[in-house]
Every structure is written in C-alpha cells, then in structure tokens.
Write a protein that holds these residues in place. Sequence first.
Motif, PDB file in Angstrom:
ATOM      1  N   PRO A 181       1.066  -1.605   0.099  1.00 45.90           N
ATOM      2  CA  PRO A 181       0.157   0.256   0.202  1.00 45.90           C
ATOM      3  C   PRO A 181       0.470   1.220   0.305  1.00 45.90           C
ATOM      4  O   PRO A 181       0.362   2.420  -0.386  1.00 45.90           O
ATOM      5  N   VAL A 182       1.996   1.796   0.928  1.00 41.99           N
ATOM      6  CA  VAL A 182       2.679   2.275   0.859  1.00 41.99           C
ATOM      7  C   VAL A 182       3.631   3.283  -0.768  1.00 41.99           C
ATOM      8  O   VAL A 182       3.477   3.863  -1.223  1.00 41.99           O
ATOM      9  N   GLN A 183       3.702   1.891  -1.551  1.00 38.73           N
ATOM     10  CA  GLN A 183       4.248   2.002  -2.681  1.00 38.73           C
ATOM     11  C   GLN A 183       2.777   2.091  -3.728  1.00 38.73           C
ATOM     12  O   GLN A 183       2.549   3.290  -4.623  1.00 38.73           O
ATOM     13  N   ASN A 184       1.342   1.683  -3.589  1.00 35.43           N
ATOM     14  CA  ASN A 184       0.579   2.149  -4.208  1.00 35.43           C
ATOM     15  C   ASN A 184      -0.049   3.533  -3.589  1.00 35.43           C
ATOM     16  O   ASN A 184      -0.766   4.402  -4.775  1.00 35.43           O
ATOM     17  N   LEU A 185       0.849   4.663  -2.918  1.00 39.27           N
ATOM     18  CA  LEU A 185      -0.315   4.803  -2.140  1.00 39.27           C
ATOM     19  C   LEU A 185       1.087   6.218  -3.089  1.00 39.27           C
ATOM     20  O   LEU A 185       0.683   7.637  -3.606  1.00 39.27           O
ATOM     21  N   LEU A 186       1.969   6.888  -3.517  1.00 41.97           N
ATOM     22  CA  LEU A 186       2.751   6.277  -4.478  1.00 41.97           C
ATOM     23  C   LEU A 186       2.425   6.344  -6.136  1.00 41.97           C
ATOM     24  O   LEU A 186       1.797   8.028  -6.470  1.00 41.97           O
ATOM     25  N   ALA A 187       2.005   5.555  -6.219  1.00 44.37           N
ATOM     26  CA  ALA A 187       1.194   5.352  -7.324  1.00 44.37           C
ATOM     27  C   ALA A 187      -0.286   6.045  -7.429  1.00 44.37           C
ATOM     28  O   ALA A 187      -0.043   6.548  -8.907  1.00 44.37           O
ATOM     29  N   LEU A 188      -1.325   5.990  -6.643  1.00 47.05           N
ATOM     30  CA  LEU A 188      -1.970   6.758  -6.478  1.00 47.05           C
ATOM     31  C   LEU A 188      -1.915   8.083  -6.624  1.00 47.05           C
ATOM     32  O   LEU A 188      -2.329   9.398  -7.681  1.00 47.05           O
ATOM     33  N   ARG A 189      -1.240   9.069  -5.585  1.00 47.93           N
ATOM     34  CA  ARG A 189      -0.357  10.737  -6.254  1.00 47.93           C
ATOM     35  C   ARG A 189       0.026  10.869  -7.137  1.00 47.93           C
ATOM     36  O   ARG A 189      -0.192  11.806  -7.576  1.00 47.93           O
ATOM     37  N   PHE A 190       0.938  10.150  -7.842  1.00 51.41           N
ATOM     38  CA  PHE A 190       1.777  11.011  -8.875  1.00 51.41           C
ATOM     39  C   PHE A 190       1.655  10.173  -9.982  1.00 51.41           C
ATOM     40  O   PHE A 190       1.834   9.911 -11.002  1.00 51.41           O
ATOM     41  N   GLY A 191       0.562   9.094 -10.378  1.00 43.49           N
ATOM     42  CA  GLY A 191       0.559   7.974 -11.827  1.00 43.49           C
ATOM     43  C   GLY A 191      -1.202   8.654 -11.851  1.00 43.49           C
ATOM     44  O   GLY A 191      -1.610   8.509 -13.153  1.00 43.49           O
ATOM     45  N   ASN A 192      -2.246   9.522 -11.816  1.00 40.95           N
ATOM     46  CA  ASN A 192      -2.840  10.185 -11.377  1.00 40.95           C
ATOM     47  C   ASN A 192      -3.847  11.605 -11.355  1.00 40.95           C
ATOM     48  O   ASN A 192      -2.829  12.006 -10.374  1.00 40.95           O
ATOM     49  N   GLN A 375      -1.760  -3.059   7.413  1.00 41.97           N
ATOM     50  CA  GLN A 375      -1.985  -4.131   8.129  1.00 41.97           C
ATOM     51  C   GLN A 375      -3.368  -4.506   8.891  1.00 41.97           C
ATOM     52  O   GLN A 375      -3.811  -3.273   9.344  1.00 41.97           O
ATOM     53  N   PRO A 376      -3.780  -5.589   9.207  1.00 38.53           N
ATOM     54  CA  PRO A 376      -2.971  -6.513   8.522  1.00 38.53           C
ATOM     55  C   PRO A 376      -2.866  -7.053   7.264  1.00 38.53           C
ATOM     56  O   PRO A 376      -3.593  -7.907   6.615  1.00 38.53           O
ATOM     57  N   ASN A 377      -4.839  -6.731   6.678  1.00 42.53           N
ATOM     58  CA  ASN A 377      -4.810  -6.459   5.304  1.00 42.53           C
ATOM     59  C   ASN A 377      -4.904  -4.924   4.524  1.00 42.53           C
ATOM     60  O   ASN A 377      -4.958  -4.034   5.094  1.00 42.53           O
ATOM     61  N   GLU A 378      -3.982  -5.337   3.528  1.00 43.34           N
ATOM     62  CA  GLU A 378      -3.041  -4.835   2.092  1.00 43.34           C
ATOM     63  C   GLU A 378      -4.695  -4.120   1.047  1.00 43.34           C
ATOM     64  O   GLU A 378      -4.810  -4.040   0.899  1.00 43.34           O
ATOM     65  N   THR A 379      -5.400  -3.121   1.748  1.00 42.54           N
ATOM     66  CA  THR A 379      -6.260  -2.817   0.883  1.00 42.54           C
ATOM     67  C   THR A 379      -6.046  -0.729   1.059  1.00 42.54           C
ATOM     68  O   THR A 379      -5.502  -0.186   1.839  1.00 42.54           O
ATOM     69  N   ILE A 380      -6.964  -0.531  -0.071  1.00 45.09           N
ATOM     70  CA  ILE A 380      -6.868   1.764  -0.362  1.00 45.09           C
ATOM     71  C   ILE A 380      -8.608   1.705  -0.544  1.00 45.09           C
ATOM     72  O   ILE A 380      -9.273   1.135  -0.887  1.00 45.09           O
ATOM     73  N   ARG A 381      -9.298   2.258   0.560  1.00 44.31           N
ATOM     74  CA  ARG A 381     -10.562   2.285   0.676  1.00 44.31           C
ATOM     75  C   ARG A 381     -10.409   4.025   0.273  1.00 44.31           C
ATOM     76  O   ARG A 381     -10.250   4.826   1.378  1.00 44.31           O
ATOM     77  N   LEU A 382     -11.778   4.424  -0.488  1.00 45.45           N
ATOM     78  CA  LEU A 382     -12.252   5.870  -0.794  1.00 45.45           C
ATOM     79  C   LEU A 382     -13.526   6.280   0.014  1.00 45.45           C
ATOM     80  O   LEU A 382     -14.770   5.580  -0.741  1.00 45.45           O
ATOM     81  N   TYR A 383     -13.839   6.993   1.045  1.00 46.52           N
ATOM     82  CA  TYR A 383     -15.080   7.165   1.291  1.00 46.52           C
ATOM     83  C   TYR A 383     -15.841   8.374   0.624  1.00 46.52           C
ATOM     84  O   TYR A 383     -15.102   9.608   0.676  1.00 46.52           O
ATOM     85  N   CYS A 384     -16.877   8.557   0.538  1.00 46.97           N
ATOM     86  CA  CYS A 384     -18.071   9.689  -0.341  1.00 46.97           C
ATOM     87  C   CYS A 384     -19.642   9.506   0.112  1.00 46.97           C
ATOM     88  O   CYS A 384     -19.706   8.009   0.229  1.00 46.97           O
ATOM     89  N   LEU A 385     -20.095  10.405   0.129  1.00 48.67           N
ATOM     90  CA  LEU A 385     -21.480  10.726  -0.033  1.00 48.67           C
ATOM     91  C   LEU A 385     -22.697   9.915  -1.052  1.00 48.67           C
ATOM     92  O   LEU A 385     -21.939  10.346  -2.326  1.00 48.67           O
ATOM     93  N   ALA A 386     -23.354   8.970  -0.882  1.00 47.34           N
ATOM     94  CA  ALA A 386     -24.360   9.222  -1.966  1.00 47.34           C
ATOM     95  C   ALA A 386     -25.914   8.705  -1.187  1.00 47.34           C
ATOM     96  O   ALA A 386     -25.858   9.057  -0.613  1.00 47.34           O
TER      97      ALA A 386
END
Length: 487
Positions: A181-192, A375-386
């Motif tokens: 997820p730390v690697q994906n944080l870089l991908a989210l920030r700098f790849g999108n 940890q313990p499970n490696e996820t990224i979750r984006l919360y918003c309103l619907a």
Amino acid sequence: MQTDSSFTFVLFGGTGDLSMRKILPALFEAHRAGGMLADSGKIVAVARHAADRGEYIQWVNEHVKPHVSKNGVDETAWSSFLERIEFVKIDLGNPEDFALLRDAVKDLPGIRVFYLATGPSLFVPICRALASVGLNENARIVLEKPLGYDLKSSNAINDAVGEIFAEEQIYRIDHYLGKEPVQNLLALRFGNALFEPLWRREWVESIQITIAEELGVEARGDFYDNTGALRDMVQNHLLQLLSIVAMEPPHSMDSDSVRDEKLRVLRALKPINPLDIGKVAVRGQYHSGVIRGTAVPAYATEPGVKPNSTTETFVALKVEIENWRWAGVPFFLRTGKRLADRVAEIVVNFRAVPHSALGASALRAGANRLVIRLQPNETIRLYCLAKQPGEGMNLASVHLDLAFDQFFREGQMEAYQRLLLDVINGRLALFVRRDEQEAAWRWVEPILNEWKASNKPPKPYAAGTWGPAAASAMLAQHGTCWLEEEN
C-alpha cells in the motif's frame, strides 16, 4: 521483478528471530517464484549457535518452515532453496574468525550483500572486521533498526560505518517502506490526476497515521525498556510514512530523487517547543487488561522490564509541516503496544464541502476520506457520500475498495521480499539515507529530552484499549477524533 544478478547474501545473526521469521522466508518466496533470484545466488548464514551446516539446516527446517507459504510448503522448491544455503560458524566478538568467512565466500559469484540482523552494538565491529579481511569491496551492507539511541550515537555508528562503506553501499532498512500500500500510495498520488490537486492544505483537513499492536514486548523486555515507543517506532517507521504522504512529486523515481523529497519534509517539520509538549505529545504505558478474552500483564511486570519503569509503550503526537502545501494541517501520529487491535493505516480526512444544498450530513467531518490500510489486510478505501435508495435526498457513506488480493491475481510481494530484492539489484529508493535519519533524530530529540527532564510517568492505559484518554482529547481539541472512535 526478474534478475540475472548473481549474488552472495551473507546473513549475520543467522539463527536469530528476525532471520527465521522474515529474512529467510522472504528469500524463499523469491526463490519459489522463479526468476527473481539468479540460479547462481548463494546464502551464507553466519552464527555461533550451530556446529556445522547440517545442524544449521536442521535449525532452518524447524524454525523457518512455519513462517513460509501460507498455503503449505512446496517441498521441491524448499529442497532446492536449502541447496543455496551455506553456513559459517563465527564468534562475532573475535575479528580473527572473519578469515573463515573470507575463505567461504572468496570463490562465490556476484555482488556481496552483508545483512546485519544483529543488535546495533555489533554493527561497527562487524564492519571493521569485514574491512580487515578485504570484504568491504564490491559489497552492500544492510543495517537494521534501531541505528543508535539518539542523534549522537546514530552519528557515531554512521561515521564508523561510513569510513568502511560508501553511502551508496549502505542500505538502512525500514520494512514499512516496502509494503504494497505504501508503494500504491506513490502510484495513486503521482500516477493519477485525480488526487494530486486535492493533496494539499486547501482540501485536506487532517491526516492520521497509526501503527497499533496487540502484542506486548514479548521476549524483548531488556531491549524495549531502554528504547521505548518514540525511539522504536516514531523516529523511523512513522516519520518515514509521514514523509511519503507529504512529499512533493519527485522528478523521477530514482533513489536520490525520492529521498531528496522525503528529506525536505523531515526538515520542514515544525520543531516542538518544550513548553508545548504536554499539548501535542502523549506518552502512555499499558497496565494489565484483557485482549480478545485473554488476560495480559502490565508492562512493568513483563520479563526484563524494571518494576518502576517509566518507559513509554504508547505515543501520540500532533505534528505540523511548515511549507506551502501543508501549513496548518495537523498530522496525528500514534503507535502503541497492547492496544485493542493490530492495525497500521494512514487516514486522509478531506474537508467538507463549503456549502450543502443536500443537508447537514454533507457538511460533517470525514464525509470524504482516504484510508490506506497497511496491516493486517492491505487495502485502499475511498469514502464518499451517496443518496440512499427511496424517497427524499438522504445521504449515506459509501466506499470504493482497492483490495489487492482480490483485484490482482498474482500474489502480493511481502515487504521484506521486495526490499531484499532491491538490495541485491542495487535499488536504494526504499532505503533511508543518512541525512534523512539525522533529520528525524533532530526532530525527535527535544521530545525525548523534555520527557527525561520532567521525570513525569507515562499515562496509564488498560491493555486492550486504544491508549490513554489524553490521546483522544488531543484530537478533540481540533474538532476531530481517531478513526475507530467514529464507529
């Protein structure tokens, strides 16, 4: 991540807990995957608690196998992995023994990697002994934390190691930087383009970084009682995660570009005034309690811990970064032992909309947030309103999940596996440079000094809770709360 790089991986502390639980399992997974480790690569374990290779292989079979391959061990792969392993019996306190190591590796191919899975007191003697037998050339050295007790001792180790190995040969490991997820944080920030415009003070209200453990000090009482949570976790893991979250976009992903940007964050940390430490720093120590139905003892009664110890097992901090991107945004850092759950996560709370025609729910704090779970499970979750189904415009919180184990069919790479492959292949980006380490110590030291000077005991908290109430009160002063308190 395939390689043709031949290597000789020399593992000091070859019978130690870290080698058994993390390092050798990670090397086995790279071996089992095929193509990640050169066929000619060798592992040379160094220890004094085994008589010969046969006894060491028996030790590995008993102590490493339980930590590899969650779905069972592929015996064919395991047997071929054991063929990579050699053993040298050395007394690390006797420099003359290192001639045995020199003779054992002199005909082995490729770059030499020396992994020091030992106490920091042995780092300098090992490096000097390696140099005395000419093993510091064509080599890389991996140093585990903690690297020193304070800035002075850290500099002393770095100075001594730096006389023997060049900075580009030194790999100071922080395994949190290798997590997916730390690697994906870089991908989210700098790849999108989606997140970068929002990743600043105008749109971010606060950020929380938590590393919580259910375990106590286990068999590390002697070590931990002379270290504490601030040195053990904040100075390295938490400040490294903060620097990844807050860094500016690097011009490339090469090692110095990434580490230059992290260093700028660490140097921009607002110094904590000793007079304000009571407001922005909470230290605690666990007492007896219950975790998942099991009674656990107080820290002061743990083996190796002094009965009247004032060592902290919990730290919560409010941190500010003095630059244009983050000025005024509080970063709340928290770590502790014997807490209610084992979790490591980064929570980015975005600001509420400035005006809502949809009711007060759209204005509540935390309506939009990004939760990066390490940890313990490696996820990224984006919360918003619907809108909720049915009559009326009623809003409810929903989330979008990136669960890596479900989205990507190939297995995730464990942090140590990624980092060890980076060492073998000469990639430094995920390792801590000396100037980063010094900047972190400079920021942490005033807190350590003030706690020592004040002689105030840590605030008590029951094992199985989320720490002292003062940690929640610190966030309440800013109109927010820890993520678990919202539920």
